[in-house]
Structure formats: C-alpha cells, structure tokens
Design a protein around this motif. Structure first.
Motif, mmCIF file in Angstrom:
data_model
loop_
_atom_site.group_PDB
_atom_site.id
_atom_site.type_symbol
_atom_site.label_atom_id
_atom_site.label_comp_id
_atom_site.label_asym_id
_atom_site.label_seq_id
_atom_site.Cartn_x
_atom_site.Cartn_y
_atom_site.Cartn_z
ATOM 1 N N ILE A 1 -9.609 1.192 -20.983
ATOM 2 C CA ILE A 1 -8.835 2.423 -21.122
ATOM 3 C C ILE A 1 -8.058 2.650 -19.829
ATOM 4 C CG2 ILE A 1 -8.937 4.905 -21.565
ATOM 5 C CD1 ILE A 1 -11.710 4.417 -22.850
ATOM 6 N N GLY A 2 -6.748 2.504 -19.886
ATOM 7 C CA GLY A 2 -5.902 2.791 -18.723
ATOM 8 C C GLY A 2 -6.184 1.914 -17.528
ATOM 9 N N SER A 3 -6.430 0.633 -17.733
ATOM 10 C CA SER A 3 -6.743 -0.250 -16.606
ATOM 11 C C SER A 3 -5.464 -0.706 -15.898
ATOM 12 C CB SER A 3 -7.527 -1.473 -17.087
ATOM 13 O OG SER A 3 -8.807 -1.080 -17.551
ATOM 14 N N PRO A 4 -5.455 -0.688 -14.566
ATOM 15 C CA PRO A 4 -4.249 -1.023 -13.796
ATOM 16 C C PRO A 4 -4.092 -2.531 -13.609
ATOM 17 C CG PRO A 4 -5.986 -0.372 -12.306
ATOM 18 C CD PRO A 4 -6.563 -0.234 -13.701
ATOM 19 N N TRP A 5 -3.822 -3.255 -14.692
ATOM 20 C CA TRP A 5 -3.760 -4.721 -14.608
ATOM 21 C C TRP A 5 -2.715 -5.196 -13.605
ATOM 22 C CZ3 TRP A 5 -8.043 -5.992 -16.573
ATOM 23 C CH2 TRP A 5 -8.526 -5.442 -17.769
ATOM 24 N N LEU A 6 -1.603 -4.498 -13.521
ATOM 25 C CA LEU A 6 -0.545 -4.879 -12.575
ATOM 26 C C LEU A 6 -0.426 -3.875 -11.435
ATOM 27 C CD1 LEU A 6 2.181 -6.169 -15.047
ATOM 28 C CD2 LEU A 6 0.851 -7.526 -13.411
ATOM 29 N N GLY A 7 -1.510 -3.167 -11.180
ATOM 30 C CA GLY A 7 -1.508 -2.210 -10.087
ATOM 31 C C GLY A 7 -0.949 -0.859 -10.502
ATOM 32 N N LEU A 8 -0.892 0.067 -9.524
ATOM 33 C CA LEU A 8 -0.452 1.433 -9.779
ATOM 34 C C LEU A 8 0.562 1.856 -8.724
ATOM 35 C CD1 LEU A 8 -3.901 3.159 -10.404
ATOM 36 C CD2 LEU A 8 -2.194 2.619 -12.144
ATOM 37 N N PRO A 9 1.753 2.263 -9.125
ATOM 38 C CA PRO A 9 2.704 2.777 -8.131
ATOM 39 C C PRO A 9 2.149 3.943 -7.321
ATOM 40 C CG PRO A 9 3.836 2.313 -10.188
ATOM 41 C CD PRO A 9 2.358 2.146 -10.466
ATOM 42 N N LYS A 10 1.292 4.779 -7.950
ATOM 43 C CA LYS A 10 0.771 5.940 -7.225
ATOM 44 C C LYS A 10 -0.219 5.565 -6.126
ATOM 45 C CE LYS A 10 -2.624 6.911 -10.893
ATOM 46 N NZ LYS A 10 -2.978 7.872 -11.949
ATOM 47 N N ALA A 11 -0.641 4.297 -6.059
ATOM 48 C CA ALA A 11 -1.462 3.863 -4.925
ATOM 49 C C ALA A 11 -0.644 3.839 -3.647
ATOM 50 C CB ALA A 11 -2.044 2.473 -5.198
ATOM 51 N N VAL A 12 0.677 3.692 -3.775
ATOM 52 C CA VAL A 12 1.553 3.611 -2.602
ATOM 53 C C VAL A 12 1.558 4.909 -1.803
ATOM 54 C CG1 VAL A 12 3.913 3.237 -1.815
ATOM 55 C CG2 VAL A 12 2.972 1.790 -3.615
ATOM 56 N N PRO A 13 1.902 6.074 -2.403
ATOM 57 C CA PRO A 13 1.884 7.310 -1.608
ATOM 58 C C PRO A 13 0.489 7.683 -1.113
ATOM 59 C CG PRO A 13 2.254 7.787 -3.935
ATOM 60 C CD PRO A 13 2.409 6.312 -3.770
ATOM 61 N N SER A 14 -0.541 7.273 -1.830
ATOM 62 C CA SER A 14 -1.900 7.560 -1.365
ATOM 63 C C SER A 14 -2.159 6.905 -0.012
ATOM 64 C CB SER A 14 -2.925 7.064 -2.390
ATOM 65 O OG SER A 14 -2.803 7.742 -3.613
ATOM 66 N N LEU A 15 -1.697 5.662 0.151
ATOM 67 C CA LEU A 15 -1.931 4.930 1.393
ATOM 68 C C LEU A 15 -0.963 5.335 2.500
ATOM 69 C CD1 LEU A 15 -2.619 1.350 -0.029
ATOM 70 C CD2 LEU A 15 -4.270 2.860 1.094
ATOM 71 N N ILE A 16 0.249 5.727 2.129
ATOM 72 C CA ILE A 16 1.239 6.079 3.139
ATOM 73 C C ILE A 16 0.953 7.447 3.751
ATOM 74 C CG2 ILE A 16 3.661 6.704 3.496
ATOM 75 C CD1 ILE A 16 4.431 4.483 1.599
ATOM 76 N N SER A 17 0.685 8.429 2.907
ATOM 77 C CA SER A 17 0.596 9.796 3.424
ATOM 78 C C SER A 17 -0.589 10.595 2.918
ATOM 79 C CB SER A 17 1.883 10.558 3.070
ATOM 80 O OG SER A 17 2.018 10.673 1.661
ATOM 81 N N TRP B 1 -10.760 2.471 1.809
ATOM 82 C CA TRP B 1 -11.306 2.025 0.525
ATOM 83 C C TRP B 1 -10.577 0.771 0.049
ATOM 84 C CZ3 TRP B 1 -11.231 7.357 -2.437
ATOM 85 C CH2 TRP B 1 -12.197 8.198 -1.863
ATOM 86 N N GLY B 2 -11.294 -0.311 -0.114
ATOM 87 C CA GLY B 2 -10.692 -1.552 -0.566
ATOM 88 C C GLY B 2 -10.097 -1.467 -1.956
ATOM 89 N N CYS B 3 -10.620 -0.574 -2.798
ATOM 90 C CA CYS B 3 -10.123 -0.477 -4.173
ATOM 91 C C CYS B 3 -8.682 -0.004 -4.218
ATOM 92 C CB CYS B 3 -11.014 0.455 -4.993
ATOM 93 S SG CYS B 3 -10.932 2.195 -4.498
ATOM 94 N N ILE B 4 -8.263 0.868 -3.294
ATOM 95 C CA ILE B 4 -6.895 1.382 -3.315
ATOM 96 C C ILE B 4 -5.900 0.275 -3.000
ATOM 97 C CG2 ILE B 4 -5.300 3.076 -2.376
ATOM 98 C CD1 ILE B 4 -7.510 4.339 -3.964
ATOM 99 N N THR B 5 -6.192 -0.506 -1.973
ATOM 100 C CA THR B 5 -5.313 -1.622 -1.634
ATOM 101 C C THR B 5 -5.238 -2.616 -2.785
ATOM 102 O OG1 THR B 5 -5.911 -1.367 0.704
ATOM 103 C CG2 THR B 5 -4.853 -3.433 0.070
ATOM 104 N N ALA B 6 -6.377 -2.841 -3.456
ATOM 105 C CA ALA B 6 -6.399 -3.788 -4.573
ATOM 106 C C ALA B 6 -5.584 -3.294 -5.754
ATOM 107 C CB ALA B 6 -7.842 -4.041 -5.014
ATOM 108 N N MET B 7 -5.302 -1.997 -5.825
ATOM 109 C CA MET B 7 -4.532 -1.445 -6.934
ATOM 110 C C MET B 7 -3.050 -1.272 -6.608
ATOM 111 S SD MET B 7 -6.957 1.264 -8.996
ATOM 112 C CE MET B 7 -7.792 2.037 -7.616
#
Length: 253
Positions: free
Chosen positions: A150-166, A199-205
C-alpha cells in the motif's frame, strides 16, 4: 518506537530527551552511545496512534471479523529509522521475521499473505532477496502466497528531498491541529532536519531515476523551504545536488 500514545507523551513532556533517543548516530546509523531504543511489538504496536488517528487498527479489526486470530495474524514491527542492512545487523529483523512466517504457515497449513504500507514494501522486497540468498532460493515460493503493498515508494519520494534539506514536512504527515502544535512548539525545522538526516530510511527513499523518469517540464517538481525561508522549485536532479551540498556544509561546520 512507533504507534503508541507513550511515544507522543514523551515527545510532548520531554522533547529534548525524546529527540536524543530518536536520533541515530550520524557515523554508524545505529544507536548513539548510551542509548537503546527499539520498536514496539505485537498488534498494538501500530493499531492506533491515538484516539482518532488509526494506523492498522481498522484492518486488524476486519481480519478478526473474518476469523483471523493472533495465531495466524501478527505484526512485523521494525525500527523504520534504520537502513535495510542495519535492520538485520542490529536487530536480526529478517531472521526473526522468517521464523515468524514459517510458524504461521505451519499453524495455518497455508502460505502467508504479507500486507505492507509505505516503506514496509521496500523492506519486504529486500527481505525477499535476503531470504532467497541466505536461506533458500525457493523460500518465497514455499511460504508466501501474496505480497500486498500500500503506497510503497518503489522509485523513492520527492517529499524526502525537503525533509533532508530543511526539515520541511508539510507533505509528509497530515495530523491536522496536532501537526501545527508539533511543528511550532515542539519540533522546529532545524531539529527535524537533524533528525531526518540521521535516519537511513529517509536517504533510501530519495527519488530514483533522475529527471529521465521524473521529467524536467515542471510537472514533477520538488518544492521546499530554503534557508532564506522562501519556496523554490527545482528538478529532481537539481534538488538532489542541493541535498548533498547542504549536507556537506553541515558535516564540515
């Protein structure tokens, strides 16, 4: 770690202590020195976050109505902060999950159906490869009937980008008024940014495939709040370049 009211209580009443325990060691990606935090276990680990905010609760109730009981139904709780490799290295999660599935298969006389949400789909895909390599190439065929994601990020998530930046999370969690309280009073952007980067999971997404998949025509763009507090837009590849630049500055400062 997740899914219980105790987690929210600790974040409200002693935010700094909660933050120290939730943040992973930036060098190892594992527990910081002197701290040990593990995921909650059992069906209650992720049924309801709090009254009015459900996770798996309605699905568990539906399974119970058609005859499932704890002998056949179990929650594979795991520390979602960790990288996939560290899940096995620290917690032996995949080894233990393999045993739990085999026990359920023996008890029911039927192959198991796995149901995952979000990052859990990627965790199970990794498990498929892990168990086929370390246990038996036929293990999945012998023990798994189906995998429902259900809603798995197979190709990653664009919203992981702003989480890591700011530390931006407007597109990450929708908790209504509770989210406003968390954002403004307890977990500021800088605190969230440092937490997410550990968190390693965020970078992986992070999004995979670059602009060739996500497009450069403005349809799939990443929006985030930068250091000057105004929103900008970039392509996926441009945003990823900015992440490595900002994280490099943080590491050297």
């Amino acid at each position: 770690l997740w899914g219980t009211l105790t987690m929210l209580e600790s974040s409200f009443f002693d935010t700094q202590c909660w933050f120290r325990h939730m943040q992973l060691d930036p060098e190892t990606g594992l527990d910081p020195p002197g701290i040990k935090l593990r995921s909650a276990e059992g069906l209650t680990a992720a049924d309801w976050l709090m009254p009015g905010f459900w996770v798996w609760g309605p699905l568990i109730e539906s399974f119970a109505e058609i005859g499932y009981d704890p002998n056949w139904l179990f929650m594979g709780g795991y520390d979602w902060r960790l990288t996939l490799e560290n899940l096995e290295r620290r917690d032996r999660f995949f080894s233990r999950f393999q045993i739990r599935v085999e026990e359920a298969v023996r008890a029911s006389g039927m192959r198991a159906v796995l149901v995952t949400h979000s990052w859990g789909g990627s965790v199970m895909l990794f498990f498929y490869h892990w168990v086929s390599h370390h246990v038996s190439p036929s293990w999945v065929e012998d023990n798994i009937e189906a995998l429902v994601t259900i809603g798995s990020p197979w190709l990653g998530l664009p919203k992981a980008v702003p989480s890591l930046i700011s530390g931006e999370m407007r597109d990450t969690a929708q908790l209504g008024a509770l989210q406003t309280v968390l954002d403004n009073l307890y977990l500021g952007k800088n605190m969230r940014r440092d937490l997410f980067r550990s968190w390693g999971c965020i970078t992986a997404m992070l999004p995979k495939g670059g602009d060739a998949f996500w497009s450069q025509d403005g349809v799939h763009m990443v929006s985030f709040t930068g250091t000057d507090e105004h929103e900008t837009n970039r392509t996926i590849e441009g945003a990823l370049d900015l992440i490595w630049e900002r994280m490099g500055e943080s590491a050297s400062s």
